[in-house]
Design an enzyme around this catalytic site. Structure first.
Site, short mmCIF file in Angstrom:
data_model
loop_
_atom_site.label_atom_id
_atom_site.label_comp_id
_atom_site.label_asym_id
_atom_site.label_seq_id
_atom_site.Cartn_x
_atom_site.Cartn_y
_atom_site.Cartn_z
CB SER A 99 33.28 -53.35 31.20
OG SER A 99 32.91 -52.03 31.52
CB ALA A 113 29.35 -56.01 26.08
N GLY A 114 26.89 -53.74 26.49
CA GLY A 114 25.47 -53.46 26.26
C GLY A 114 24.51 -54.30 27.06
CE LYS A 115 27.52 -57.38 31.30
NZ LYS A 115 28.48 -56.38 30.80
CG ASP A 121 27.62 -52.88 37.09
OD1 ASP A 121 28.80 -53.26 37.25
OD2 ASP A 121 27.19 -52.41 36.02
#
Length: 186
Positions: free
Chosen positions: A12, A14-16, A37
Site C-alpha cells: 500500500s 508504494a506508488g503503483k 482496489d
C-alpha cells in the site's frame, strides 16, 4: 511477442497506481488499469469487513476469507480474459500471499506475455504517503512493504523511495518495449 500484461506488485502507498497512470500515457494503444482496489470497491458491503470477505485490522493487517479468495481467483481469470481479447492490462496488485499470490496470477495469465514488476518503497516513506492520503488504514504500508515481495520473482524492480512515478514508468515502459520478460517459476 509484445507484452500483453504488466503486473505491478507492491505494498500500500508504494506508488503503483501513480505508475500505472503514467504507463497508460506512455505506452502505445489503450491499456486498462485494473487492480485490487477495483476489486475491493466492487465487492458488496457484506464482504467488506467480514470473515468470509476481506477485513482491515486497526494495525493495518489485511485478512481474506474463503469467499473473497474465490472472488479474487475469478477476478484474475477475468482480467486475463480481457488481455486475451486483445486489450492490454496493467494489473495494480498487492500480493498479500507473496509467492502464492504470484502463482495464482501466473496460472490465470498462462499463455500471455507478462512483465512482472516489483514496486518497492521504504516503509517509512510509504507510511508517510499513507498518512497524507488519509484513505487507508494506518499501518498497511509498513505491514505490506516486505510481505508482498516474499518469494516473488520479477523481471524488473523499481524503488519509489527516491524516484518519482513518472521515472519508474519510463523504466517499465522501456522494458516492456524491449520485450524482456520471463515466466518466473511457480
Amino acid at each position: 511477442m509484445s507484452v500483453q500484461v504488466i503486473v505491478l506488485n507492491g505494498g500500500s502507498s508504494a506508488g503503483k497506481s501513480s505508475i500505472a497512470r503514467h504507463l497508460q500515457a506512455l505506452l502505445p494503444g489503450v491499456w486498462l488499469t485494473l487492480g485490487t482496489d477495483t476489486l475491493v470497491a466492487a465487492l458488496p458491503a457484506s464482504l467488506r469487513e467480514s470473515g468470509d470477505g476481506i477485513t482491515f485490522a486497526a494495525d493495518g493487517t489485511v485478512a481474506t476469507g474463503e469467499v473473497f479468495r474465490r472472488v479474487d481467483t475469478a477476478w484474475s481469470l477475468g482480467v486475463a480474459k480481457i488481455a486475451r481479447a486483445g486489450v492490454p492490462v496493467i494489473v495494480d496488485e498487492v500480493f498479500l500471499g507473496g509467492a502464492a499470490s504470484q502463482a495464482r496470477w501466473q496460472a490465470a495469465l498462462a499463455g500471455l506475455t507478462v512483465l512482472w514488476v516489483g514496486v518497492q518503497c521504504d516503509p517509512e516513506v510509504a507510511a508517510a504517503r499513507e498518512a497524507a492520503r488519509g484513505d487507508r488504514v494506518t499501518g498497511m504500508a509498513r505491514t505490506q512493504a516486505a510481505l508482498v515481495h516474499r518469494g516473488v520473482q520479477y523481471d524488473l524492480t523499481v524503488d519509489t523511495t527516491g524516484r518519482d512515478a513518472l521515472t519508474c514508468a519510463h523504466l517499465i515502459a522501456a522494458q516492456a518495449s524491449a520485450g524482456a520478460v520471463s515466466d518466473p517459476p511457480v
